[in-house]
Design an enzyme around this catalytic site. Structure first.
Site: not given
Length: 340
Positions: A13, A43
């Site tokens: 993240d 992603h």
């Protein structure tokens, strides 16, 4: 010409998607290869006003001149892959993607075992994507490989051979890893980790590139730090404080609220050391320092922001070369030329 590897610096993240998109769009590599665990990590990519959540397709797909490859070390769920082919059809992703014949295949059984395991689902906080059970079966040598799946036949290639030939021919190869260093099966916060190593060394092996052929390792950190799921988090802040600071986030794959904390200099130093980082990309600076939003020149950053960046460089001994100040690709400060 170079072979570069991009790595998440902490628990994932970190904004790797934007960094990959920016670098691949600007540097025009011949091959963009996906390394890492598999579809348990997402992603986020924003491009031309549209946002995509990717789980297997390389995030550099926006460079329509690049070949897209999935390395042998990556677990593949063909349904996830085919859905992304459809979602990204205007970028001709289906026509440009090749999969190593040695990729292991996630089945419905793997996902069922993942979700049914109280240990994985409740204690570890698994995403339920089947990666843990699939990697377990790979170790036991019972899992099917991509070469065994008829629907994947037209996409099969030898990714290791293709990437090495490209490097030997003086072309650029970009290897994108998933998740983050602190989720490594070896170096992360065990047992609250993923089902394999997630460092640059393993990402190179995932694609079949030897260590002497790697030129750059770009370690991505967010200006603050987040984590999805259970496990230690030394710099975690109360959720109320995170909300007051406007730092709320949700996981791309799970949709779960991320835990939020302050930047961890000690973790950053260890991550850079074990990954052999040569550069740092720092994302979400605008969310921590709103006065720097959309800034495109280093000289325009506030003194406080510059001091923070200097502290990171001092703690890690690695230069910060990419600074993201917003979600758009143009909201990026690129200092790589200053290293030359």
């Amino acid at each position: 010409m170079t072979c570069s590897i991009l790595v998440g610096g902490a628990w994932g993240d970190e904004g790797k998607g934007k960094c990959i998109t920016y670098l691949c769009n600007n540097d025009n590599p011949d091959i963009i290869a996906r390394a890492g665990v598999g579809p348990n990590a997402g992603h986020s990519v924003e491009f031309n006003g549209e946002k995509y959540g990717l789980r297997l397709t390389p995030s550099g797909f926006v460079n329509t001149e690049s070949k897209l490859m999935i390395g042998a070390g990556v677990l593949v769920n063909k349904d996830v892959l085919f859905k992304e082919f459809e979602d990204l059809k205007k970028y001709n992703v289906k026509e440009r993607t090749l999969i190593d014949s040695r990729c292991a295949i996630i089945s419905e059984e793997h996902m069922a075992r993942d979700k049914a395991s109280k240990h994985l689902a409740e204690k570890i906080g698994s995403t339920g994507s089947g990666c843990g059970p699939a990697n377990s079966d790979r170790v036991l040598r019972t899992i099917k490989l991509a070469k065994d799946i008829p629907e994947l036949e037209e996409y099969i290639t030898d990714v290791a051979l293709a990437t090495n030939e490209a490097i030997d021919d003086g072309k650029d190869v970009f290897i994108e890893g998933s998740q983050g260093f602190a989720l490594s099966l070896y170096y992360g916060t065990y047992p609250f980790v993923t089902s394999k190593d997630t460092t640059a060394s393993t990402f190179a092996a995932d694609v079949g590139v030897g260590p002497t052929k790697v030129d750059e390792v770009i370690n991505v950190f967010k200006a603050y730090i987040t984590r999805v799921g259970e496990g230690p988090f030394p710099t975690e802040m109360p959720q109320e404080e995170a909300e007051n600071k406007g730092l709320e986030e949700y996981g791309v794959v799970t949709g779960r609220k991320r835990r939020v904390g302050y930047f961890d200099m000690e973790l950053a130093n260890e991550s850079c050391m074990i990954n052999g980082a040569t550069q740092i990309a720092l994302t979400c600076v605008d969310r921590l320092y709103p006065d720097c939003a959309r800034t495109q020149n280093y000289s325009d950053l506030s003194a406080e922001t510059k001091s923070f960046i200097n502290d990171i460089e001092t703690a890690t001994g690695v230069p910060v070369t990419i600074i993201s100040t917003g979600p758009d690709l143009k909201d990026t400060i690129d200092l790589r030329k200053e290293l030359l």
